[in-house]
Design a protein around this motif. Structure first.
Motif, short mmCIF file in Angstrom:
data_model
loop_
_atom_site.label_atom_id
_atom_site.label_comp_id
_atom_site.label_asym_id
_atom_site.label_seq_id
_atom_site.Cartn_x
_atom_site.Cartn_y
_atom_site.Cartn_z
N SER A 30 7.30 3.62 2.70
CA SER A 30 8.45 4.51 2.76
C SER A 30 9.27 4.12 3.98
CB SER A 30 8.02 5.98 2.87
OG SER A 30 7.27 6.15 4.04
N ASN A 31 10.52 4.50 4.01
CA ASN A 31 11.39 4.14 5.13
C ASN A 31 11.38 2.64 5.42
OD1 ASN A 31 11.75 6.96 5.51
ND2 ASN A 31 9.85 7.00 6.72
N GLY A 32 11.28 1.86 4.35
CA GLY A 32 11.33 0.42 4.53
C GLY A 32 10.07 -0.21 5.11
N MET A 33 8.97 0.56 5.19
CA MET A 33 7.71 0.00 5.68
C MET A 33 6.94 -0.63 4.51
SD MET A 33 7.46 0.96 8.95
CE MET A 33 5.75 1.25 9.44
N MET A 34 6.10 -1.60 4.83
CA MET A 34 5.27 -2.18 3.78
C MET A 34 4.08 -1.27 3.53
SD MET A 34 3.54 -5.96 3.40
CE MET A 34 4.81 -6.78 4.31
N GLY A 35 3.84 -0.98 2.27
CA GLY A 35 2.72 -0.12 1.93
C GLY A 35 2.20 -0.49 0.55
N PRO A 36 1.15 0.20 0.10
CA PRO A 36 0.58 -0.14 -1.20
C PRO A 36 1.50 0.24 -2.35
CG PRO A 36 -0.59 1.70 -0.20
CD PRO A 36 0.42 1.27 0.79
N PHE A 77 -4.13 -0.89 -8.10
CA PHE A 77 -3.61 -0.47 -6.79
C PHE A 77 -3.52 -1.74 -5.95
CE2 PHE A 77 -4.40 1.06 -2.42
CZ PHE A 77 -3.61 2.20 -2.34
N PHE A 78 -2.33 -2.02 -5.43
CA PHE A 78 -2.11 -3.26 -4.67
C PHE A 78 -1.93 -2.90 -3.20
CE2 PHE A 78 -0.81 -3.84 -9.00
CZ PHE A 78 -1.19 -5.12 -9.34
N LYS A 79 -2.89 -3.32 -2.39
CA LYS A 79 -2.86 -2.96 -0.97
C LYS A 79 -2.47 -4.19 -0.16
CE LYS A 79 -5.86 -1.16 2.72
NZ LYS A 79 -7.17 -0.58 3.04
N PRO A 80 -1.36 -4.13 0.57
CA PRO A 80 -0.94 -5.33 1.32
C PRO A 80 -2.00 -5.75 2.34
CG PRO A 80 0.58 -3.47 1.70
CD PRO A 80 -0.50 -2.98 0.81
N LEU A 81 -2.27 -7.04 2.38
CA LEU A 81 -3.19 -7.54 3.41
C LEU A 81 -2.52 -7.40 4.77
CD1 LEU A 81 -4.92 -8.81 1.15
CD2 LEU A 81 -5.16 -10.81 2.62
N ALA A 118 6.51 -7.55 -1.70
CA ALA A 118 6.17 -6.48 -0.77
C ALA A 118 7.08 -5.28 -0.98
CB ALA A 118 6.27 -6.98 0.67
N SER A 119 6.55 -4.10 -0.72
CA SER A 119 7.32 -2.88 -0.97
C SER A 119 8.51 -2.74 -0.04
CB SER A 119 6.41 -1.66 -0.83
OG SER A 119 5.99 -1.53 0.53
N ASP A 120 8.51 -3.49 1.06
CA ASP A 120 9.62 -3.36 2.02
C ASP A 120 10.73 -4.37 1.74
OD1 ASP A 120 8.43 -5.71 2.73
OD2 ASP A 120 8.07 -5.17 4.83
N GLY A 121 10.62 -5.08 0.60
CA GLY A 121 11.67 -6.01 0.24
C GLY A 121 11.65 -7.32 1.00
N SER A 122 10.53 -7.57 1.73
CA SER A 122 10.49 -8.78 2.56
C SER A 122 10.01 -10.01 1.80
CB SER A 122 9.60 -8.55 3.78
OG SER A 122 8.26 -8.31 3.36
N GLY A 123 9.86 -9.90 0.50
CA GLY A 123 9.44 -11.06 -0.27
C GLY A 123 7.98 -11.01 -0.67
N LEU A 124 7.46 -12.11 -1.17
CA LEU A 124 6.08 -12.15 -1.64
C LEU A 124 5.11 -11.98 -0.47
CD1 LEU A 124 6.22 -15.10 -4.23
CD2 LEU A 124 6.07 -12.63 -4.70
N HIS A 125 4.06 -11.20 -0.73
CA HIS A 125 3.06 -10.94 0.31
C HIS A 125 1.71 -10.82 -0.39
CE1 HIS A 125 1.79 -9.43 4.32
NE2 HIS A 125 0.91 -8.74 3.60
N PRO A 126 0.63 -11.33 0.21
CA PRO A 126 -0.68 -11.19 -0.44
C PRO A 126 -1.17 -9.74 -0.41
CG PRO A 126 -0.91 -12.26 1.71
CD PRO A 126 0.57 -12.11 1.46
N MET A 148 7.99 -2.39 -12.54
CA MET A 148 6.60 -2.74 -12.75
C MET A 148 5.71 -2.19 -11.63
SD MET A 148 4.83 -6.51 -12.88
CE MET A 148 3.06 -6.69 -13.02
N PHE A 149 6.07 -2.43 -10.37
CA PHE A 149 5.32 -1.85 -9.25
C PHE A 149 6.04 -0.60 -8.75
CE2 PHE A 149 4.50 -6.48 -8.92
CZ PHE A 149 3.14 -6.44 -9.21
N LYS A 150 5.28 0.41 -8.41
CA LYS A 150 5.92 1.59 -7.82
C LYS A 150 5.06 2.17 -6.70
CE LYS A 150 4.11 5.05 -11.06
NZ LYS A 150 4.06 6.45 -10.66
N ILE A 151 5.71 2.96 -5.89
CA ILE A 151 5.01 3.60 -4.78
C ILE A 151 4.07 4.68 -5.35
CG2 ILE A 151 5.37 5.07 -2.75
CD1 ILE A 151 7.97 3.50 -2.28
N PRO A 152 2.81 4.73 -4.88
CA PRO A 152 1.86 5.70 -5.47
C PRO A 152 2.34 7.14 -5.28
CG PRO A 152 0.73 4.16 -3.97
CD PRO A 152 2.20 3.93 -3.80
#
Lengths: 300, 300
Positions: free
Chosen positions: B15-21, B29-33, B74-82, B1-5
């Motif tokens: 990328s590389n396990g970092m949190m990103g949109p 477009f979902f941008k992490p707070l 979150a894109s980094d697999g750390s769980g739910l994030h606003p 459902m969500f993918k990296i742009p």
């Protein structure tokens, strides 16, 4: 033959034995060359401008006419000293109201020394330059024949808020003024705003013409340069702006002077608001500038 | 459902396990707070803009549509994030060419911490921000189906001279390009300049409309904010600009945003020169921008 100018509002002044500019009675203004590189840089700028055929005549008219340099007696009695020979911008005015406005949120240029940069950086943050894109550097307002001029110390206003700056710009063109800055903030009448700021040859029109040039020109970047606004209640003395102080003009590096242009646009906005709504409440939020002080803002 | 742009050119990337949109397939477009105050400040800006009835619709269209915030993985697999939920600005383009241009010679604001100010101050001096009033913050240019995109590292161009920046802006709208920045500096054909930069709905017209608003608006000062330019060779994809990144928007203190406006005018000058004379010699002095590369400048 040479005398200390009657109407200088900013810059080094010839008093207390200091070296400062002098004028003669033929309409010339003699500005001592500063002994460090500032003097030679200002001469170089005037020479460059004089030979630059791509500067339109209507823009050239916003600069003081340049008559070369000349060795004349320094005002401090120290003997002959080289001076820039310039047009005396106020010699044709009888009782000039003058404002010197240093344009740009940043007064330092990339090539300057680190010590100079840090000094300017600090001052730009302490004054209104950072917030407003300009700071008031000196002013005098003719009040009346009896009262003379309102000529506050620059320390009183160069770090002013937008509201104070706007009030000073209103007082500059009002008839109901005294020598007190704070009194009557709410009811400066802006009686002379239409004739001084407004009209097809007024100060706003001149600032807009200058702005058009700055949107285009890639010859010079002007740091620590001022716009001088001059007017007089005498009917034959037209309101005028001039650019002054070119000791810190540098090459453009092929970009427009975005620092000067931004500050100029900020000043233009202040003046156009005064023309559009001279009686806007000074204490209203700035986003509410279309409202007025009659208590009725329903027609916004 | 969500993918990296597919087409992100600047900012934090997932990328590389970092949190990103991340994006979804419905055009969002979902941008992490960001966890510090930047996140809450960006939300506050979008909410302020949404409720500000004095921002004209034609200007509002230059901002991404805002759909509130949402807790998503979150894109980094750390769980739910606003996340901010925004319009995905490139979802309607097939092979978008994109440029992210950070506007303003100064990216710091007066109220920031001294440490933040000093960090930005250093970076503004190291990059082209100080000289040009903006810096290129990220870009990709579609070369061809076979060659894909030219997507240089930002380190290659963010401290570029005016000449290099102009060449990048030319390459952005040229057909005779490769993945090499330096090659062919002299003969980028600017084949797409009239349709992308020019015209009544082109990028220049949009920048000029935005400029008019910045000459007037006293709601917000935008620091570290970018203009995003997007276009695509597909005939139905119109060239567009958008403003992005509002983590450093502050109150105006009742003056226009002279810092953003100055940088915007500088960018406008670059683009209008490319439209006026796409084949000006890049190695000619900047004041000579009306000359061209045919060896004949007699008709200047």
């Amino acid at each position: 033959m040479f005398k200390i100018p009657d109407h200088q509002v900013a810059g080094h002044q010839a008093s207390n034995g200091m070296m400062g500019p002098v004028v003669d009675d033929s309409g010339l203004f003699f500005k001592p060359l500063q002994k460090d590189e500032r003097g030679s840089k200002e001469v170089a700028f005037y020479e460059s401008l004089a030979s630059n055929i791509d500067v339109p005549d209507k823009i050239r008219a916003y600069f003081p006419t340049f008559h070369g340099t000349q060795l004349i007696p320094a005002s401090d009695g120290s003997g002959l000293h080289p001076h820039l020979v310039l047009q005396d911008l106020v010699s044709s005015y009888k009782n000039p109201s003058i404002m010197d406005i240093k344009i740009g949120s940043r007064t330092w240029y990339p090539q300057a020394s680190e010590e100079y940069i840090q000094r300017c950086f600090k001052k730009d943050r302490e004054t209104s330059s950072l917030a407003l894109g300009f700071r008031l550097s000196g002013l005098q307002v003719h009040v009346s024949k009896e009262a003379g001029y309102w000529k506050p110390d620059r320390k009183c206003f160069q770090n002013s808020s937008a509201e104070i700056v706007k009030n000073v710009l209103k007082k500059f063109v009002s008839s109901n003024i005294s020598a007190d800055l704070d009194a009557g903030d709410l009811d400066f009448d802006c009686a002379f705003a239409p004739s001084v700021y407004g009209g097809s040859n007024g100060i706003l029109a001149q600032l807009l013409e200058l702005k058009s040039w700055f949107e285009d020109q890639k010859f010079y970047h002007f740091y620590s340069c001022s716009v001088l606004m001059v007017w007089d209640k005498e009917p034959n003395a037209a309101a005028a702006i001039k650019l002054v102080d070119f000791a810190h003009v540098v090459d453009s590096k092929c970009a427009i002077d975005h620092n000067f242009l931004g500050g100029l646009c900020s000043l233009i906005k202040f003046i156009s608001e005064i023309l559009t709504n001279p009686h806007a409440c000074p204490n209203k939020p700035c986003s509410d500038s279309n409202s007025n002080c009659n208590g009725d803002s329903s027609d916004r």
